[in-house]
Design a protein around this motif. Structure first.
Motif, PDB file in Angstrom:
ATOM      1  N   GLU A  79       0.830  -1.204   0.000  1.00  0.00           N
ATOM      2  CA  GLU A  79       0.000   0.000   0.000  1.00  0.00           C
ATOM      3  C   GLU A  79       0.868   1.258   0.000  1.00  0.00           C
ATOM      4  OE1 GLU A  79      -2.826  -0.159   3.174  1.00  0.00           O
ATOM      5  OE2 GLU A  79      -4.037  -1.708   2.216  1.00  0.00           O
ATOM      6  N   GLY A  80       1.989   1.193   0.714  1.00  0.00           N
ATOM      7  CA  GLY A  80       2.903   2.333   0.696  1.00  0.00           C
ATOM      8  C   GLY A  80       3.457   2.581  -0.693  1.00  0.00           C
ATOM      9  N   LEU A  81       3.866   1.515  -1.370  1.00  0.00           N
ATOM     10  CA  LEU A  81       4.403   1.643  -2.724  1.00  0.00           C
ATOM     11  C   LEU A  81       3.359   2.157  -3.705  1.00  0.00           C
ATOM     12  CD1 LEU A  81       6.569  -1.590  -3.098  1.00  0.00           C
ATOM     13  CD2 LEU A  81       7.391   0.763  -3.299  1.00  0.00           C
ATOM     14  N   ALA A  82       2.107   1.768  -3.497  1.00  0.00           N
ATOM     15  CA  ALA A  82       1.039   2.145  -4.435  1.00  0.00           C
ATOM     16  C   ALA A  82       0.530   3.567  -4.223  1.00  0.00           C
ATOM     17  CB  ALA A  82      -0.120   1.160  -4.303  1.00  0.00           C
ATOM     18  N   HIS A  83       0.894   4.197  -3.121  1.00  0.00           N
ATOM     19  CA  HIS A  83       0.375   5.541  -2.840  1.00  0.00           C
ATOM     20  C   HIS A  83       0.899   6.529  -3.886  1.00  0.00           C
ATOM     21  CE1 HIS A  83      -0.821   9.127  -0.657  1.00  0.00           C
ATOM     22  NE2 HIS A  83      -1.456   8.366   0.214  1.00  0.00           N
ATOM     23  N   PRO A  84       0.036   7.396  -4.407  1.00  0.00           N
ATOM     24  CA  PRO A  84       0.485   8.336  -5.432  1.00  0.00           C
ATOM     25  C   PRO A  84       1.518   9.348  -4.931  1.00  0.00           C
ATOM     26  CG  PRO A  84      -1.769   8.831  -4.725  1.00  0.00           C
ATOM     27  CD  PRO A  84      -1.423   7.502  -4.145  1.00  0.00           C
ATOM     28  N   ASP A  85       1.525   9.616  -3.629  1.00  0.00           N
ATOM     29  CA  ASP A  85       2.516  10.519  -3.033  1.00  0.00           C
ATOM     30  C   ASP A  85       3.519   9.652  -2.274  1.00  0.00           C
ATOM     31  OD1 ASP A  85       3.994  12.183  -1.359  1.00  0.00           O
ATOM     32  OD2 ASP A  85       2.313  13.503  -0.906  1.00  0.00           O
ATOM     33  N   PRO A  86       4.757   9.527  -2.768  1.00  0.00           N
ATOM     34  CA  PRO A  86       5.706   8.607  -2.124  1.00  0.00           C
ATOM     35  C   PRO A  86       6.024   8.974  -0.675  1.00  0.00           C
ATOM     36  CG  PRO A  86       6.789   9.923  -3.816  1.00  0.00           C
ATOM     37  CD  PRO A  86       5.321  10.140  -3.973  1.00  0.00           C
ATOM     38  N   TRP A  87       6.011  10.268  -0.348  1.00  0.00           N
ATOM     39  CA  TRP A  87       6.253  10.636   1.044  1.00  0.00           C
ATOM     40  C   TRP A  87       5.115  10.160   1.937  1.00  0.00           C
ATOM     41  CZ3 TRP A  87       9.110  11.413   4.971  1.00  0.00           C
ATOM     42  CH2 TRP A  87       8.654  12.088   6.102  1.00  0.00           C
ATOM     43  N   LEU A  92       2.911   6.185   5.736  1.00  0.00           N
ATOM     44  CA  LEU A  92       1.967   5.089   5.992  1.00  0.00           C
ATOM     45  C   LEU A  92       2.704   3.841   6.460  1.00  0.00           C
ATOM     46  CD1 LEU A  92      -0.994   3.979   3.737  1.00  0.00           C
ATOM     47  CD2 LEU A  92       0.754   2.319   4.373  1.00  0.00           C
ATOM     48  N   VAL A  93       3.816   3.527   5.802  1.00  0.00           N
ATOM     49  CA  VAL A  93       4.603   2.345   6.193  1.00  0.00           C
ATOM     50  C   VAL A  93       5.121   2.496   7.614  1.00  0.00           C
ATOM     51  CG1 VAL A  93       6.728   1.062   5.732  1.00  0.00           C
ATOM     52  CG2 VAL A  93       5.221   1.685   3.841  1.00  0.00           C
ATOM     53  N   VAL A  94       5.634   3.669   7.955  1.00  0.00           N
ATOM     54  CA  VAL A  94       6.144   3.900   9.310  1.00  0.00           C
ATOM     55  C   VAL A  94       5.031   3.736  10.345  1.00  0.00           C
ATOM     56  CG1 VAL A  94       7.054   5.669  10.881  1.00  0.00           C
ATOM     57  CG2 VAL A  94       8.058   5.385   8.599  1.00  0.00           C
ATOM     58  N   GLU A  95       3.898   4.384  10.110  1.00  0.00           N
ATOM     59  CA  GLU A  95       2.800   4.363  11.072  1.00  0.00           C
ATOM     60  C   GLU A  95       2.247   2.955  11.269  1.00  0.00           C
ATOM     61  OE1 GLU A  95       1.249   8.874   9.903  1.00  0.00           O
ATOM     62  OE2 GLU A  95       0.298   7.086   9.031  1.00  0.00           O
ATOM     63  N   ARG A  96       1.982   2.262  10.170  1.00  0.00           N
ATOM     64  CA  ARG A  96       1.348   0.949  10.282  1.00  0.00           C
ATOM     65  C   ARG A  96       2.322  -0.124  10.744  1.00  0.00           C
ATOM     66  NH1 ARG A  96      -2.969   0.733   5.212  1.00  0.00           N
ATOM     67  NH2 ARG A  96      -4.033   2.682   5.745  1.00  0.00           N
ATOM     68  N   GLU A 134      13.058   1.106  -2.160  1.00  0.00           N
ATOM     69  CA  GLU A 134      12.569   1.753  -3.379  1.00  0.00           C
ATOM     70  C   GLU A 134      11.633   2.915  -3.041  1.00  0.00           C
ATOM     71  OE1 GLU A 134      11.452   3.003  -7.072  1.00  0.00           O
ATOM     72  OE2 GLU A 134      13.189   1.816  -6.450  1.00  0.00           O
ATOM     73  N   LEU A 135      10.741   2.703  -2.075  1.00  0.00           N
ATOM     74  CA  LEU A 135       9.817   3.762  -1.665  1.00  0.00           C
ATOM     75  C   LEU A 135      10.584   4.954  -1.099  1.00  0.00           C
ATOM     76  CD1 LEU A 135       6.954   4.787  -1.190  1.00  0.00           C
ATOM     77  CD2 LEU A 135       6.902   3.471   0.950  1.00  0.00           C
ATOM     78  N   ALA A 136      11.628   4.689  -0.311  1.00  0.00           N
ATOM     79  CA  ALA A 136      12.428   5.771   0.268  1.00  0.00           C
ATOM     80  C   ALA A 136      13.114   6.582  -0.827  1.00  0.00           C
ATOM     81  CB  ALA A 136      13.458   5.197   1.229  1.00  0.00           C
ATOM     82  N   ARG A 137      13.633   5.925  -1.852  1.00  0.00           N
ATOM     83  CA  ARG A 137      14.281   6.653  -2.954  1.00  0.00           C
ATOM     84  C   ARG A 137      13.276   7.552  -3.680  1.00  0.00           C
ATOM     85  NH1 ARG A 137      17.116   1.743  -3.034  1.00  0.00           N
ATOM     86  NH2 ARG A 137      15.651   0.738  -4.475  1.00  0.00           N
ATOM     87  N   ARG A 138      12.054   7.045  -3.866  1.00  0.00           N
ATOM     88  CA  ARG A 138      11.019   7.867  -4.494  1.00  0.00           C
ATOM     89  C   ARG A 138      10.701   9.078  -3.626  1.00  0.00           C
ATOM     90  NH1 ARG A 138       6.356   3.456  -6.038  1.00  0.00           N
ATOM     91  NH2 ARG A 138       7.648   1.954  -7.183  1.00  0.00           N
TER      92      ARG A 138
END
Length: 208
Positions: A79-87, A92-96, A134-138
């Motif tokens: 879900e984090g990767l799919a979010h249109p806003d990478p930040w 979301l990944v941190v919180e969940r 990958e999400l962090a780089r985005r």
């Protein structure tokens, strides 16, 4: 045509299995994964033979006890990767992740250690770290995540969050939410003051 016929477990066998898994999760959370199998059997109210018939090895017991959490971990990352806003996806990944860890503290030890010989945990951890990288780089390219963030910082967050002690699961989750909010502010590229969740009342740690 011949073939092996599988039969569903009888109700008493299903009950035994669920009691074993409930006991295992409680003990793993309270005492760690080193807890003896016989102690799991005692807590579940079954004989050692019944336990070993259902779960011949500690590896199988750990993997099955946290199967739902493994799936939840992958869903969080996807879900984090799919979010249109990478930040926002990163947040979301941190919180969940923090909340999942707070609700199932025994899972963190198995996941972070890639529990010996448990390929499910090793594969899940490798996938999660690769995907979060990958999400962090985005998020860095988009300007939301500070440029000096490295995956080791996320590991530090998980280790610190695991150390939260509270008198109940609800208090542990509340503390974890505030901690996640503080971490997100630390990870943000541009400082921004946002309201934090309430400070929970913390006390002696409890698996409940």
């Amino acid at each position: 045509m011949t073939g092996q016929v599988t039969h569903p477990l009888r109700s008493d066998a299903r009950d035994d299995r669920e009691r074993i898994l409930d006991a295992a999760r409680a003990l793993f959370a309270a005492e760690g994964l080193h807890v003896p199998m016989r102690e799991v059997a005692r807590r579940a109210g079954v004989g050692p033979a019944t336990l070993y018939r259902r779960f011949p090895t500690k590896q199988e017991l750990v993997t099955e006890a946290f199967a739902d959490q493994l799936r939840a971990c992958r869903v969080i990352v996807d879900e984090g990767l799919a979010h249109p806003d990478p930040w926002r996806g990163f947040c979301l990944v941190v919180e969940r992740t923090c909340e999942l860890q707070a609700r199932h503290p025994g899972f963190t030890e198995a996941f972070m250690a890639a529990y010996p010989n448990a390929m499910d945990f090793a594969a899940a951890r490798a996938y999660s770290l690769r995907s979060v990288g990958e999400l962090a780089r985005r998020a860095q390219r988009a300007g939301g995540l500070r440029p000096d963030f490295v995956l080791g910082d996320l590991i530090l967050m998980i280790m610190a969050n695991r150390g939260i002690g509270a008198a109940s699961t609800a208090a542990r989750v509340a503390a974890s939410r505030r901690f996640a909010a503080l971490v997100i502010q630390a990870f943000r590229a541009s400082p921004e003051r946002v309201p934090l969740p309430p400070v929970p009342r913390l006390g002696p740690a409890s698996p409940g």
